[in-house]
Write a protein that holds these residues in place. Sequence first.
Motif, PDB file in Angstrom:
ATOM      1  N   THR A 196      -8.908 -36.999 -16.458  1.00  0.00           N
ATOM      2  CA  THR A 196      -7.762 -37.447 -17.251  1.00  0.00           C
ATOM      3  C   THR A 196      -7.335 -36.324 -18.183  1.00  0.00           C
ATOM      4  OG1 THR A 196      -8.589 -39.723 -17.226  1.00  0.00           O
ATOM      5  CG2 THR A 196      -6.890 -39.191 -18.848  1.00  0.00           C
ATOM      6  N   PRO A 197      -6.149 -35.752 -17.963  1.00  0.00           N
ATOM      7  CA  PRO A 197      -5.715 -34.650 -18.830  1.00  0.00           C
ATOM      8  C   PRO A 197      -5.460 -35.119 -20.258  1.00  0.00           C
ATOM      9  CG  PRO A 197      -3.907 -35.394 -17.444  1.00  0.00           C
ATOM     10  CD  PRO A 197      -5.145 -36.105 -16.968  1.00  0.00           C
ATOM     11  N   ARG A 198      -5.637 -34.203 -21.204  1.00  0.00           N
ATOM     12  CA  ARG A 198      -5.387 -34.518 -22.603  1.00  0.00           C
ATOM     13  C   ARG A 198      -4.752 -33.297 -23.268  1.00  0.00           C
ATOM     14  NH1 ARG A 198      -9.266 -37.555 -26.931  1.00  0.00           N
ATOM     15  NH2 ARG A 198      -8.003 -37.183 -28.787  1.00  0.00           N
ATOM     16  N   TYR A 199      -3.773 -33.569 -24.107  1.00  0.00           N
ATOM     17  CA  TYR A 199      -3.046 -32.476 -24.751  1.00  0.00           C
ATOM     18  C   TYR A 199      -3.037 -32.683 -26.264  1.00  0.00           C
ATOM     19  CZ  TYR A 199      -1.385 -31.705 -20.014  1.00  0.00           C
ATOM     20  OH  TYR A 199      -1.323 -31.484 -18.664  1.00  0.00           O
ATOM     21  N   ARG A 200      -3.163 -31.562 -26.976  1.00  0.00           N
ATOM     22  CA  ARG A 200      -3.056 -31.557 -28.427  1.00  0.00           C
ATOM     23  C   ARG A 200      -1.882 -30.662 -28.837  1.00  0.00           C
ATOM     24  NH1 ARG A 200      -8.038 -33.736 -30.621  1.00  0.00           N
ATOM     25  NH2 ARG A 200      -9.653 -33.772 -29.012  1.00  0.00           N
ATOM     26  N   HIS A 201      -1.302 -30.976 -29.995  1.00  0.00           N
ATOM     27  CA  HIS A 201      -0.110 -30.267 -30.457  1.00  0.00           C
ATOM     28  C   HIS A 201      -0.362 -29.638 -31.822  1.00  0.00           C
ATOM     29  CE1 HIS A 201       2.554 -32.187 -27.397  1.00  0.00           C
ATOM     30  NE2 HIS A 201       1.609 -33.118 -27.458  1.00  0.00           N
ATOM     31  N   ALA A 202      -0.139 -28.330 -31.916  1.00  0.00           N
ATOM     32  CA  ALA A 202      -0.232 -27.608 -33.185  1.00  0.00           C
ATOM     33  C   ALA A 202       1.181 -27.258 -33.630  1.00  0.00           C
ATOM     34  CB  ALA A 202      -1.068 -26.340 -33.025  1.00  0.00           C
ATOM     35  N   ILE A 203       1.553 -27.707 -34.834  1.00  0.00           N
ATOM     36  CA  ILE A 203       2.935 -27.562 -35.301  1.00  0.00           C
ATOM     37  C   ILE A 203       2.953 -26.935 -36.682  1.00  0.00           C
ATOM     38  CG2 ILE A 203       5.090 -28.762 -35.830  1.00  0.00           C
ATOM     39  CD1 ILE A 203       3.943 -31.090 -34.041  1.00  0.00           C
ATOM     40  N   ASN A 204       3.557 -25.769 -36.778  1.00  0.00           N
ATOM     41  CA  ASN A 204       3.779 -25.152 -38.092  1.00  0.00           C
ATOM     42  C   ASN A 204       5.198 -25.499 -38.526  1.00  0.00           C
ATOM     43  OD1 ASN A 204       4.530 -23.097 -40.162  1.00  0.00           O
ATOM     44  ND2 ASN A 204       2.482 -22.343 -39.738  1.00  0.00           N
ATOM     45  N   THR A 205       5.326 -26.051 -39.720  1.00  0.00           N
ATOM     46  CA  THR A 205       6.615 -26.564 -40.186  1.00  0.00           C
ATOM     47  C   THR A 205       7.543 -25.490 -40.736  1.00  0.00           C
ATOM     48  OG1 THR A 205       5.684 -27.043 -42.367  1.00  0.00           O
ATOM     49  CG2 THR A 205       5.618 -28.812 -40.728  1.00  0.00           C
ATOM     50  N   GLY A 206       7.080 -24.237 -40.818  1.00  0.00           N
ATOM     51  CA  GLY A 206       7.916 -23.203 -41.418  1.00  0.00           C
ATOM     52  C   GLY A 206       7.954 -23.348 -42.925  1.00  0.00           C
ATOM     53  N   SER A 207       9.022 -22.860 -43.538  1.00  0.00           N
ATOM     54  CA  SER A 207       9.121 -22.888 -45.001  1.00  0.00           C
ATOM     55  C   SER A 207      10.516 -23.298 -45.447  1.00  0.00           C
ATOM     56  CB  SER A 207       8.801 -21.499 -45.579  1.00  0.00           C
ATOM     57  OG  SER A 207       9.068 -21.443 -46.957  1.00  0.00           O
ATOM     58  N   VAL A 208      10.547 -24.169 -46.447  1.00  0.00           N
ATOM     59  CA  VAL A 208      11.818 -24.569 -47.042  1.00  0.00           C
ATOM     60  C   VAL A 208      12.385 -23.451 -47.912  1.00  0.00           C
ATOM     61  CG1 VAL A 208      12.870 -26.110 -48.775  1.00  0.00           C
ATOM     62  CG2 VAL A 208      11.392 -27.049 -46.982  1.00  0.00           C
ATOM     63  N   GLY A 209      11.545 -22.885 -48.787  1.00  0.00           N
ATOM     64  CA  GLY A 209      12.072 -22.014 -49.823  1.00  0.00           C
ATOM     65  C   GLY A 209      11.662 -20.564 -49.793  1.00  0.00           C
ATOM     66  N   LYS A 210      10.894 -20.167 -48.743  1.00  0.00           N
ATOM     67  CA  LYS A 210      10.475 -18.758 -48.653  1.00  0.00           C
ATOM     68  C   LYS A 210      10.192 -18.402 -47.195  1.00  0.00           C
ATOM     69  CE  LYS A 210       7.746 -15.530 -51.470  1.00  0.00           C
ATOM     70  NZ  LYS A 210       7.349 -14.543 -50.444  1.00  0.00           N
ATOM     71  N   PRO A 211      11.190 -18.497 -46.325  1.00  0.00           N
ATOM     72  CA  PRO A 211      10.965 -18.203 -44.904  1.00  0.00           C
ATOM     73  C   PRO A 211      10.488 -16.763 -44.687  1.00  0.00           C
ATOM     74  CG  PRO A 211      13.091 -19.279 -45.239  1.00  0.00           C
ATOM     75  CD  PRO A 211      12.579 -18.900 -46.591  1.00  0.00           C
ATOM     76  N   LYS A 212       9.656 -16.597 -43.660  1.00  0.00           N
ATOM     77  CA  LYS A 212       9.130 -15.273 -43.349  1.00  0.00           C
ATOM     78  C   LYS A 212       9.300 -14.924 -41.871  1.00  0.00           C
ATOM     79  CE  LYS A 212       5.570 -15.167 -46.987  1.00  0.00           C
ATOM     80  NZ  LYS A 212       4.110 -15.024 -47.258  1.00  0.00           N
ATOM     81  N   ASP A 213      10.270 -15.551 -41.211  1.00  0.00           N
ATOM     82  CA  ASP A 213      10.478 -15.282 -39.789  1.00  0.00           C
ATOM     83  C   ASP A 213      11.802 -14.555 -39.546  1.00  0.00           C
ATOM     84  OD1 ASP A 213      12.044 -17.439 -40.536  1.00  0.00           O
ATOM     85  OD2 ASP A 213      11.773 -18.530 -38.656  1.00  0.00           O
ATOM     86  N   ASN A 214      12.216 -13.771 -40.551  1.00  0.00           N
ATOM     87  CA  ASN A 214      13.441 -12.959 -40.471  1.00  0.00           C
ATOM     88  C   ASN A 214      14.704 -13.809 -40.363  1.00  0.00           C
ATOM     89  OD1 ASN A 214      12.028 -10.385 -40.476  1.00  0.00           O
ATOM     90  ND2 ASN A 214      11.394 -10.896 -38.390  1.00  0.00           N
ATOM     91  N   ASN A 215      14.612 -15.023 -40.864  1.00  0.00           N
ATOM     92  CA  ASN A 215      15.769 -15.923 -40.916  1.00  0.00           C
ATOM     93  C   ASN A 215      15.788 -16.536 -42.311  1.00  0.00           C
ATOM     94  OD1 ASN A 215      17.677 -17.958 -40.720  1.00  0.00           O
ATOM     95  ND2 ASN A 215      16.954 -18.716 -38.739  1.00  0.00           N
ATOM     96  N   PRO A 216      16.782 -16.216 -43.141  1.00  0.00           N
ATOM     97  CA  PRO A 216      16.782 -16.716 -44.516  1.00  0.00           C
ATOM     98  C   PRO A 216      17.045 -18.217 -44.645  1.00  0.00           C
ATOM     99  CG  PRO A 216      18.810 -15.517 -44.070  1.00  0.00           C
ATOM    100  CD  PRO A 216      17.914 -15.310 -42.879  1.00  0.00           C
ATOM    101  N   LYS A 217      17.468 -18.871 -43.572  1.00  0.00           N
ATOM    102  CA  LYS A 217      17.690 -20.314 -43.638  1.00  0.00           C
ATOM    103  C   LYS A 217      16.367 -21.047 -43.813  1.00  0.00           C
ATOM    104  CE  LYS A 217      21.826 -20.453 -40.703  1.00  0.00           C
ATOM    105  NZ  LYS A 217      22.402 -20.987 -39.441  1.00  0.00           N
ATOM    106  N   GLY A 218      16.402 -22.122 -44.618  1.00  0.00           N
ATOM    107  CA  GLY A 218      15.221 -22.943 -44.764  1.00  0.00           C
ATOM    108  C   GLY A 218      14.904 -23.674 -43.475  1.00  0.00           C
TER     109      GLY A 218
END
Length: 257
Positions: free
Chosen positions: A181-203
């Motif tokens: 029986t396959p099973r999957y887990r999910h890892a989710i990073n929510t990013g940042s509202v007020g200090k993004p660090k992914d080269n996109n200034p949008k929250g």
Amino acid sequence: MRIALFSDIHANLPALEACFKSIEAQMPDAIYCLGDLVGYNIWPNEVINEIRKRCIPTIAGNYDQGIGLLSDECGCAYKTDVERDMGKISIAYTNTLVRPDERRYLRTLPAHIKLEFQLNNDKLNLLLVHGSPRKINEYLFEDRNEKSLLRIMEQADADILCFGHTHKPYHRVLPTAPTETPRYRHAINTGSVGKPKDNNPKGCYVMLTINAESSISNKHAIQVDFVRFEYDVEKAAKAIEESPLPDAYAEMLRKGF
């Protein structure tokens, strides 16, 4: 159920206000905050109280923990002496701003929030943390070794693990060891509202959808939408430049790094 998840506001009130406006338009069933309300900007008390007045369940980030304890250490992993020196200015300045009642609130925030869903004879555990289940300031970057990330989630009994701290959003689906029986887990990073660090200034925040058909054996069981929103970056950047905080933090907001 549609759940809005956001984190890492870092005293950026214009960003938080724009985030709430965007979330309200989405009409989620629940909202959770994954911590780091303060630091790096001039509105820590205002950010804290915007979240408190909405009664949003919130966990402690490493910066919240440091300020709550009136510490001169935020648990940040600075890479250079220059970054470390700027960080010392930030936490010292934040400590001068945060009022006693707001500090008490930060000190009493929980370390994690766990939600258990019963769906289709499956138990689906959603775990909300700031850094990782093991440590408030552990960084779970997107390139984390799959076996390592899966082990962390298994030890925490998390089918869906949501976290922040890196300020870089992503969603990874992790299959467990092959079984009948396959099973999957999910890892989710929510990013940042007020200090993004992914080269996109949008929250950034996450809309997580868990539906009546969701199952741990279906890799597409949940829907993860990363919502980017515009805010008055220049207002937040100028506020930094007019404060004792290093001007470099203003440029980081403008460029999203």
